[in-house]
Motif scaffolding. Structure first.
Motif, PDB file in Angstrom:
ATOM      1  N   THR A  24       0.828  -1.207   0.000  1.00 27.11           N
ATOM      2  CA  THR A  24       0.000   0.000   0.000  1.00 27.11           C
ATOM      3  C   THR A  24       0.863   1.257   0.000  1.00 27.11           C
ATOM      4  N   GLU A  25       2.056   1.159   0.617  1.00 24.93           N
ATOM      5  CA  GLU A  25       2.983   2.292   0.668  1.00 24.93           C
ATOM      6  C   GLU A  25       3.864   2.377  -0.575  1.00 24.93           C
ATOM      7  N   GLY A  26       3.663   1.460  -1.523  1.00 23.59           N
ATOM      8  CA  GLY A  26       4.405   1.519  -2.780  1.00 23.59           C
ATOM      9  C   GLY A  26       5.621   0.627  -2.871  1.00 23.59           C
ATOM     10  N   TYR A  27       5.821  -0.249  -1.881  1.00 20.21           N
ATOM     11  CA  TYR A  27       6.967  -1.151  -1.917  1.00 20.21           C
ATOM     12  C   TYR A  27       6.608  -2.462  -2.612  1.00 20.21           C
ATOM     13  N   ASP A  28       7.600  -3.085  -3.215  1.00 19.14           N
ATOM     14  CA  ASP A  28       7.462  -4.456  -3.707  1.00 19.14           C
ATOM     15  C   ASP A  28       7.862  -5.404  -2.594  1.00 19.14           C
ATOM     16  N   CYS A  29       7.134  -6.500  -2.445  1.00 23.25           N
ATOM     17  CA  CYS A  29       7.416  -7.436  -1.362  1.00 23.25           C
ATOM     18  C   CYS A  29       7.581  -8.853  -1.886  1.00 23.25           C
ATOM     19  N   VAL A  30       8.555  -9.565  -1.337  1.00 20.92           N
ATOM     20  CA  VAL A  30       8.728 -10.993  -1.578  1.00 20.92           C
ATOM     21  C   VAL A  30       8.789 -11.665  -0.218  1.00 20.92           C
ATOM     22  N   GLN A  31       8.418 -12.941  -0.164  1.00 20.82           N
ATOM     23  CA  GLN A  31       8.297 -13.607   1.125  1.00 20.82           C
ATOM     24  C   GLN A  31       9.070 -14.911   1.157  1.00 20.82           C
ATOM     25  N   ALA A  32       9.604 -15.207   2.337  1.00 26.48           N
ATOM     26  CA  ALA A  32      10.239 -16.496   2.615  1.00 26.48           C
ATOM     27  C   ALA A  32       9.791 -16.916   4.008  1.00 26.48           C
ATOM     28  N   SER A  33       9.620 -18.220   4.210  1.00 24.63           N
ATOM     29  CA  SER A  33       9.099 -18.699   5.491  1.00 24.63           C
ATOM     30  C   SER A  33      10.110 -19.510   6.288  1.00 24.63           C
ATOM     31  N   ASN A  34      11.348 -19.625   5.779  1.00 22.34           N
ATOM     32  CA  ASN A  34      12.352 -20.377   6.523  1.00 22.34           C
ATOM     33  C   ASN A  34      13.749 -19.851   6.176  1.00 22.34           C
ATOM     34  N   VAL A  35      14.746 -20.345   6.900  1.00 26.68           N
ATOM     35  CA  VAL A  35      16.121 -19.878   6.734  1.00 26.68           C
ATOM     36  C   VAL A  35      16.640 -20.165   5.332  1.00 26.68           C
ATOM     37  N   ALA A  36      16.447 -21.398   4.871  1.00 23.71           N
ATOM     38  CA  ALA A  36      16.993 -21.807   3.575  1.00 23.71           C
ATOM     39  C   ALA A  36      16.450 -20.957   2.436  1.00 23.71           C
ATOM     40  N   ASP A  37      15.129 -20.760   2.415  1.00 23.91           N
ATOM     41  CA  ASP A  37      14.523 -19.966   1.334  1.00 23.91           C
ATOM     42  C   ASP A  37      14.951 -18.502   1.430  1.00 23.91           C
ATOM     43  N   ALA A  38      15.062 -17.985   2.644  1.00 20.37           N
ATOM     44  CA  ALA A  38      15.450 -16.585   2.811  1.00 20.37           C
ATOM     45  C   ALA A  38      16.851 -16.339   2.262  1.00 20.37           C
ATOM     46  N   ILE A  39      17.785 -17.223   2.579  1.00 19.78           N
ATOM     47  CA  ILE A  39      19.157 -17.057   2.096  1.00 19.78           C
ATOM     48  C   ILE A  39      19.205 -17.210   0.582  1.00 19.78           C
ATOM     49  N   ALA A  40      18.452 -18.184   0.053  1.00 23.77           N
ATOM     50  CA  ALA A  40      18.432 -18.390  -1.395  1.00 23.77           C
ATOM     51  C   ALA A  40      17.866 -17.176  -2.118  1.00 23.77           C
ATOM     52  N   MET A  41      16.805 -16.581  -1.584  1.00 23.65           N
ATOM     53  CA  MET A  41      16.205 -15.406  -2.213  1.00 23.65           C
ATOM     54  C   MET A  41      17.128 -14.200  -2.123  1.00 23.65           C
ATOM     55  N   PHE A  42      17.798 -14.040  -0.988  1.00 22.75           N
ATOM     56  CA  PHE A  42      18.747 -12.941  -0.834  1.00 22.75           C
ATOM     57  C   PHE A  42      19.878 -13.053  -1.844  1.00 22.75           C
ATOM     58  N   LEU A  43      20.397 -14.257  -2.038  1.00 18.86           N
ATOM     59  CA  LEU A  43      21.510 -14.453  -2.958  1.00 18.86           C
ATOM     60  C   LEU A  43      21.074 -14.296  -4.409  1.00 18.86           C
ATOM     61  N   ARG A  44      19.860 -14.723  -4.715  1.00 18.21           N
ATOM     62  CA  ARG A  44      19.381 -14.680  -6.099  1.00 18.21           C
ATOM     63  C   ARG A  44      19.071 -13.244  -6.524  1.00 18.21           C
ATOM     64  N   THR A  45      18.316 -12.539  -5.715  1.00 10.73           N
ATOM     65  CA  THR A  45      17.946 -11.155  -6.035  1.00 10.73           C
ATOM     66  C   THR A  45      17.973 -10.334  -4.756  1.00 10.73           C
ATOM     67  N   PRO A  46      19.098  -9.732  -4.428  1.00  9.54           N
ATOM     68  CA  PRO A  46      19.199  -8.972  -3.174  1.00  9.54           C
ATOM     69  C   PRO A  46      18.131  -7.891  -3.076  1.00  9.54           C
ATOM     70  N   PRO A  47      17.393  -7.852  -1.961  1.00  5.80           N
ATOM     71  CA  PRO A  47      16.364  -6.824  -1.772  1.00  5.80           C
ATOM     72  C   PRO A  47      16.994  -5.528  -1.290  1.00  5.80           C
TER      73      PRO A  47
END
Length: 228
Positions: A24-47
């Motif tokens: 609503t404030e204009g940000y794009d959001c991506v979600q991860a629900s565990n450690v492994a997915d969070a690290i993988a998403m960070f490495l793939r496309t740093p937020p």
């Protein structure tokens, strides 16, 4: 271009609430629900910013924070049901930029996100990677402090504190200025963060049988790296 926020939260209701409010404030959001997915998403496309829950199903959120801090200075806002001051300061000393206890108000959290993104400066000030002052050496690259050949590993915020103090050895830096440089403007009045960080650093140095008086404290003036 909108900032991208990685929400690392295993509670789907909280994750969705955060995502809706931030979109609503204009940000794009991506979600991860565990450690492994969070690290993988960070490495793939740093937020641009990470909102990080500590209690995740496959490990501690602190592992995600540690992995991020290996290569990035992007803002990390920690969420946790743990409300002890020692828990907060430990995470802040390990590299978190802010800490919000559950339950939290969504409006306050959105404001904190805005402040972190506003204050974040990805540019690292060029400074000598190694500094030697008498029998003391600080390695920015290796994240270590050496005193009389005793090598002491440093947490990210410990390194930042010594980095700031050794840029101008012998000159006092106020608590507010150190807070601004290390944690950002949002924490300029949280002087206990600096006091606890200094105490933790002195304790770590004492454990290596080294004198810790080189960090000098003076009321109303702040802290300095004592070169005498």
């Amino acid at each position: 271009m909108a900032n991208t926020i990685l929400i690392v939260e295993d509670d789907i209701n909280i994750a969705q609430m955060l995502s809706i409010a931030l979109r609503t404030e204009g940000y794009d959001c991506v979600q991860a629900s565990n450690v492994a997915d969070a690290i993988a998403m960070f490495l793939r496309t740093p937020p641009d910013l990470v909102i990080l829950d500590l209690g995740l199903p496959d490990g501690e959120g602190a592992h995600v924070l540690a992995r991020i801090r290996q290569t990035s200075r992007l803002p990390v806002l920690v969420l946790s049901a743990r409300d002890q001051e020692t828990d907060k300061v430990q995470l802040l000393s390990q590299g978190a930029n802010d800490y919000v206890s559950k339950p939290f108000g969504i409006k306050e959290l959105v404001v904190r996100v805005k402040v972190l993104l506003r204050d974040f400066n990805p540019t690292v000030v060029t400074a000598s990677a190694n500094r030697t002052m008498g029998n003391i050496s600080l390695s920015i690259k290796e994240r270590t402090l050496s005193i009389d050949n005793h090598v002491i590993p440093l947490a990210p915020k410990e390194l930042q504190l010594l980095d700031e103090l050794t840029k101008q050895p012998g000159e006092f830096i106020s608590q507010q200025e150190l807070l601004r440089r290390i944690w950002g403007l949002h924490h300029s009045e949280d002087s206990h963060y600096i006091r606890i960080l200094v105490r933790q650093l002195r304790k770590k140095i004492d454990e290596h049988n080294c004198a810790s008086t080189f960090i000098e404290t003076m009321p109303k003036r702040g802290y300095r790296f004592n070169v005498t």
